[in-house]
Scaffold this motif. Structure first.
Motif, PDB file in Angstrom:
ATOM      1  N   ARG A   5      13.975 -51.939 -20.445  1.00  0.00           N
ATOM      2  CA  ARG A   5      12.571 -52.224 -20.113  1.00  0.00           C
ATOM      3  C   ARG A   5      11.633 -51.325 -20.896  1.00  0.00           C
ATOM      4  O   ARG A   5      12.010 -50.276 -21.422  1.00  0.00           O
ATOM      5  CB  ARG A   5      12.318 -52.100 -18.613  1.00  0.00           C
ATOM      6  N   ALA A   7       7.754 -49.779 -20.111  1.00  0.00           N
ATOM      7  CA  ALA A   7       6.869 -49.666 -18.939  1.00  0.00           C
ATOM      8  C   ALA A   7       5.579 -48.921 -19.285  1.00  0.00           C
ATOM      9  O   ALA A   7       5.400 -47.765 -18.924  1.00  0.00           O
ATOM     10  CB  ALA A   7       7.625 -48.938 -17.821  1.00  0.00           C
ATOM     11  N   PRO A   8       4.679 -49.593 -20.002  1.00  0.00           N
ATOM     12  CA  PRO A   8       3.449 -48.899 -20.402  1.00  0.00           C
ATOM     13  C   PRO A   8       2.471 -48.703 -19.240  1.00  0.00           C
ATOM     14  O   PRO A   8       2.484 -49.468 -18.278  1.00  0.00           O
ATOM     15  CB  PRO A   8       2.834 -49.853 -21.434  1.00  0.00           C
ATOM     16  N   SER A   9       1.655 -47.674 -19.362  1.00  0.00           N
ATOM     17  CA  SER A   9       0.551 -47.479 -18.416  1.00  0.00           C
ATOM     18  C   SER A   9      -0.717 -47.965 -19.119  1.00  0.00           C
ATOM     19  O   SER A   9      -0.926 -47.608 -20.283  1.00  0.00           O
ATOM     20  CB  SER A   9       0.387 -46.000 -18.077  1.00  0.00           C
ATOM     21  N   GLU A  41       2.619 -50.399 -15.606  1.00  0.00           N
ATOM     22  CA  GLU A  41       2.548 -49.326 -14.605  1.00  0.00           C
ATOM     23  C   GLU A  41       1.081 -48.994 -14.325  1.00  0.00           C
ATOM     24  O   GLU A  41       0.523 -48.013 -14.825  1.00  0.00           O
ATOM     25  CB  GLU A  41       3.355 -48.132 -15.090  1.00  0.00           C
ATOM     26  N   TYR A 167       3.933 -41.898  -9.775  1.00  0.00           N
ATOM     27  CA  TYR A 167       4.790 -42.448 -10.835  1.00  0.00           C
ATOM     28  C   TYR A 167       6.282 -42.292 -10.532  1.00  0.00           C
ATOM     29  O   TYR A 167       7.049 -43.248 -10.660  1.00  0.00           O
ATOM     30  CB  TYR A 167       4.421 -41.764 -12.166  1.00  0.00           C
ATOM     31  N   VAL A 171       8.559 -45.714 -10.312  1.00  0.00           N
ATOM     32  CA  VAL A 171       9.454 -46.027 -11.427  1.00  0.00           C
ATOM     33  C   VAL A 171      10.897 -46.195 -10.926  1.00  0.00           C
ATOM     34  O   VAL A 171      11.629 -47.089 -11.357  1.00  0.00           O
ATOM     35  CB  VAL A 171       9.301 -44.930 -12.524  1.00  0.00           C
ATOM     36  N   ARG A 185      13.108 -44.506 -23.569  1.00  0.00           N
ATOM     37  CA  ARG A 185      11.679 -44.184 -23.555  1.00  0.00           C
ATOM     38  C   ARG A 185      11.457 -42.887 -24.311  1.00  0.00           C
ATOM     39  O   ARG A 185      12.414 -42.271 -24.797  1.00  0.00           O
ATOM     40  CB  ARG A 185      11.188 -44.068 -22.103  1.00  0.00           C
ATOM     41  N   LEU A 189       9.202 -37.884 -21.436  1.00  0.00           N
ATOM     42  CA  LEU A 189       9.598 -38.147 -20.046  1.00  0.00           C
ATOM     43  C   LEU A 189      10.970 -37.567 -19.706  1.00  0.00           C
ATOM     44  O   LEU A 189      11.463 -37.736 -18.591  1.00  0.00           O
ATOM     45  CB  LEU A 189       9.558 -39.660 -19.770  1.00  0.00           C
TER      46      LEU A 189
HETATM   47  N1  GLU Z   1       4.391 -45.595 -17.659  1.00  0.00           N
HETATM   48  C1  GLU Z   1       4.937 -44.443 -18.314  1.00  0.00           C
HETATM   49  C2  GLU Z   1       4.100 -44.083 -19.511  1.00  0.00           C
HETATM   50  O1  GLU Z   1       3.434 -44.949 -20.075  1.00  0.00           O
HETATM   51  C3  GLU Z   1       6.341 -44.645 -18.806  1.00  0.00           C
HETATM   52  C4  GLU Z   1       7.297 -44.803 -17.714  1.00  0.00           C
HETATM   53  C5  GLU Z   1       8.748 -44.865 -18.121  1.00  0.00           C
HETATM   54  O2  GLU Z   1       9.083 -45.333 -19.215  1.00  0.00           O
HETATM   55  O3  GLU Z   1       9.538 -44.460 -17.289  1.00  0.00           O
HETATM   56  O4  GLU Z   1       4.123 -42.939 -19.919  1.00  0.00           O
END
Ligand code: GLU
Length: 293
Positions: A5, A7-9, A41, A167, A171, A185, A189
């Protein structure tokens, strides 16, 4: 079945760092004949930029990166997060907390096992206990990573007083609900992963595999700022940024005229071992405009 996946914010337009995360996760998923899903997200209303979610999705499409399943928006899933919070509460793993940032300053910002501040009439945050947990996991790119949670994170917030679900909890709930097997990712993170694995453990959820891509740095060697790579990528001219992103991931881009052709070649030639764990600075896109792509 591999399920990856991105998962952009929606805190701004898609920039080079996010493109690398999108492309990296897509390549791993496609090379494993798996599925690739996009999750928006959008639970942090304070940081959200209006229109950014739609803009990110349109830009991903222009780059040939399309979710295999309908895009899930976290803002519509509060009930699911509440249920997870309540399960943790019922098991005694979370507590309500009124400590402010300044209360925690003498502790280096790390919440100790007991609250410093007393209860007030303000709404509380909810923190999860980390006890003496030490988490070690094998990251496919960064190698073995160990974190002593009480020393580095402390009892951490899973529910914020102002904006609701944090978050870390959202997540974990979503990765499990969406059956994500592999998380690829950015390395920014990496230090969140032990906290997420701790929540997975407390909630009885499976641990996905992890691969943290090298961090994209600005030309000054610091985190992106005022560098080409920090600027939004150009949805009308995807090839230069896509080629740079492939090179950044250690892959050799082919000379192609469309993003789809470039991506199809990149999947066939994908070599995960060529991805460096080290942070680095991408070549400027300008140079690539004269390039084969
Ligand atoms: N939404 C997070 C971000 O844009 C990433 C979350 C993830 O990949 O776990 O930094």
């Amino acid at each position: 079945m591999y399920r990856g996946r991105f998962a952009p914010s929606p805190t701004g337009r898609l920039h080079f760092g996010s493109l690398v995360a999108a492309l990296g996760s897509w390549l791993f998923a496609r090379a494993a004949n798996g599925r690739w899903i996009v999750r928006m997200e959008d639970i942090d209303h304070e940081r959200e930029v209006p229109g950014a979610a739609a803009d990110i999705l349109a830009t991903l499409s222009a780059f040939g990166l399309q979710s295999d399943e309908p895009v899930v928006f976290q803002s519509a899933r509060t009930e699911l997060y509440k249920a997870a919070r309540d399960r943790l509460a019922a098991a005694g793993h979370v507590y309500r907390c009124w400590c402010s940032r300044s209360d925690l300053e003498p502790y280096g910002g790390i919440h100790p096992a007991e609250c410093v501040a007393h209860e007030t009439t303000r709404p509380p945050a909810w923190r999860v206990r980390v006890y003496g947990e030490i988490r070690t996991f094998a990251d496919a790119i960064q190698g073995t990573t160990t974190q002593h949670l009480a020393r580095t994170a402390g009892d951490f917030v899973i529910w914020r007083a102002d904006t609701g679900c944090a978050y870390q909890l959202a997540v974990v709930v979503d990765d499990a609900a969406q059956g994500v097997t592999d998380i690829v990712r950015g390395a920014d993170l990496l230090d969140s992963t032990p906290r997420q694995m701790w929540l997975q453990h407390l909630l009885g959820l499976p641990h996905p595999r992890y691969a943290h891509l090298p961090l994209v740095l600005g030309a000054d060697g610091r985190k992106l700022s005022k560098h080409t790579a920090a600027l939004p990528v150009d949805a009308h001219d995807p090839l230069p940024a896509l080629c740079t992103a492939l090179r950044f991931l250690g892959q050799a881009p082919a000379a192609c005229h469309t993003p789809h052709a470039l991506l199809a070649h990149a999947v066939r030639a994908f070599d995960a071992r060529a991805i460096s764990h080290a942070t680095s600075t991408p070549a400027p896109f300008v140079a690539l405009r004269k390039d084969v792509c």
